[in-house]
Motif scaffolding. Structure first.
Motif, PDB file in Angstrom:
ATOM      1  N   MET A   1       0.917  -1.277   0.269  1.00  0.00           N
ATOM      2  CA  MET A   1       0.120   0.051   0.068  1.00  0.00           C
ATOM      3  C   MET A   1       0.854   1.282   0.107  1.00  0.00           C
ATOM      4  SD  MET A   1      -3.277   0.758   2.489  1.00  0.00           S
ATOM      5  CE  MET A   1      -2.055   1.270   3.912  1.00  0.00           C
ATOM      6  N   THR A   4       0.457   7.149   3.172  1.00  0.00           N
ATOM      7  CA  THR A   4      -0.538   8.082   3.272  1.00  0.00           C
ATOM      8  C   THR A   4       0.379   9.412   3.065  1.00  0.00           C
ATOM      9  OG1 THR A   4      -1.649   7.079   5.035  1.00  0.00           O
ATOM     10  CG2 THR A   4      -1.998   9.455   4.918  1.00  0.00           C
ATOM     11  N   ARG A 174      -8.554   9.452  -2.505  1.00  0.00           N
ATOM     12  CA  ARG A 174      -7.813   8.184  -1.914  1.00  0.00           C
ATOM     13  C   ARG A 174      -8.893   8.014  -0.733  1.00  0.00           C
ATOM     14  NH1 ARG A 174      -2.200   7.412  -1.915  1.00  0.00           N
ATOM     15  NH2 ARG A 174      -2.547   6.692   0.237  1.00  0.00           N
ATOM     16  N   GLU A 176      -9.071   5.338   2.579  1.00  0.00           N
ATOM     17  CA  GLU A 176      -8.075   4.177   3.499  1.00  0.00           C
ATOM     18  C   GLU A 176      -9.034   3.986   4.821  1.00  0.00           C
ATOM     19  OE1 GLU A 176      -4.255   6.196   4.585  1.00  0.00           O
ATOM     20  OE2 GLU A 176      -3.819   6.421   2.407  1.00  0.00           O
TER      21      GLU A 176
END
Ligand code: GLY
Length: 379
Positions: A1, A4, A174, A176
């Protein structure tokens, strides 16, 4: 992943209908948007999705009523826009609804609804039981009279969630799955958040859209969960769906989907669990079958409980706090789907640096400040 990003223009807390709508609208306006979601079940997965501004009106003078009407009139354009942005049909249909009396005690309530509608110049003709059965032959003999509300309809909340997810993805949002532990403030202004693994994320704007759970992060809007239990019935080869319009009595609503399913809702309970109880299933089915006996032959395909986010005055909190710049999109209560266009408008105003259009004070997240204990404002 991928890691961030340390900074977003907009960080949205909550990936339900209101969080994703806020994210999509601000991303379309050019912002870099991050959505953080704790993975808890979403109220939108359980909602019936009625776009019914008339039949849920209890008080024509309450500011909620004007908001419901605005939401309903903006839904067709929102559905088109969302479909174009996602290639997913959010399931908006003007199926019409009937508000009916299926028990003697309902007659006064449905007549009162007619009076309330008259006061807002929405004259709904009173139809006899026979006239109602001509429109909906599935209505049982106990239905004694009621109102036709031809411009009411529905959207499919699960399809709307799917459409918003796809639209967000295309707009570069995005998403998450991380729990937010706290908001961060600098000089009294909200400037980001911290996730529960300690990651600090800076954002020019933080939008709190986590339903009734917003209270764990900020208590200026008193939100509480109001449990709603809802059933889904499915057609069988020898038992097709017996209704085409939304049917509601003061005790139950029946929402037919285009694929033949019928939603039967809903309880309204001041508790915060998601347990489906035998008593609620019994009550909902009893009222549903009393109103439309043919529903008894359908298959019971789903039983769910959702938690509606409710404020003390029944109005949502939409817009930016003058206190610390935190943006709110929470408190949809019974109208989370119907009010979605207002959420989009609020997010667009946020992205453009403008004030929320109309009813600013009634929906302001700061309107509960006087009732709030002083210490809470120092969090
Ligand atoms: N709007 C219907 C419900 O919340 O049950």
């Amino acid at each position: 992943m991928a890691a961030t990003p340390p900074h977003s223009d907009v960080a949205v807390i909550g990936a339900g209908l209101w969080g994703l709508a806020s994210a999509w609208a601000t991303a379309e306006a050019g912002a870099r948007v991050l959505v953080l979601d704790d993975g808890e079940e979403l109220a939108g997965q359980v909602a019936a999705g009625m776009v019914a501004p008339w039949s849920e009106v209890e008080d024509d003078e309450h500011p909620l009523h004007a908001a419901l009407r605005d939401g309903a009139s903006a839904w067709p354009a929102l559905a088109e826009r969302l479909r174009a942005a996602s290639d997913v049909d959010p399931g908006f249909r003007r199926t019409g609804s009937l508000a009916v009396a299926a028990r003697p005690a309902h007659l006064g309530q449905v007549r009162r609804l007619r009076e309330v509608l008259r006061r807002v110049d929405h004259d709904a003709t009173w139809l006899t039981g026979t006239a109602l059965r001509e429109r909906e032959p599935g209505l049982g003999p106990s239905v004694a009279g009621g109102l036709e509300l031809a411009d009411e309809g529905q959207a499919d909340p699960r399809r709307t969630l799917a459409a918003l997810r796809a639209a967000c993805e295309r707009a570069g949002v995005r998403i998450e799955h991380r729990r937010v532990a706290a908001l961060r403030r600098t000089g009294g202004t909200v400037t980001g958040l911290v996730t529960d693994d300690g990651t600090r994320i800076d954002a020019e704007r933080v939008v709190l859209a986590a339903g009734w759970a917003c209270g764990a992060l900020d208590d200026r809007v008193p939100l509480r969960p109001v449990k709603g239990q809802i059933l889904t019935l499915g057609p069988r080869p020898d038992a097709p769906t017996p209704i085409r319009r939304i049917i509601r009595t003061p005790d139950v609503y029946l929402v037919p989907r285009p694929d033949g399913r019928v939603l039967v809702g809903a309880t309204s309970e001041e508790v915060g669990d998601r347990v489906v109880t035998a008593e609620a299933v019994h009550l909902l089915l009893d009222e549903a079958l009393h109103t439309v006996p043919g529903l008894g032959a359908l298959e019971l395909v789903e039983q769910r409980a959702g938690l509606r986010p409710a404020t003390p005055d029944g109005l949502p909190a939409l817009g930016v706090s003058a206190d610390d710049g935190l943006a709110w999109a929470a408190g949809g209560y019974r109208h989370g789907v119907l009010l979605l266009p207002l959420v989009v408008a609020a997010a667009e105003a946020l992205a453009g640096g403008r004030a929320l259009p109309g009813r600013r004070d009634a929906l302001s997240p700061d309107r509960f400040a006087a009732a709030r204990p002083k210490a809470a404002s120092c969090v």
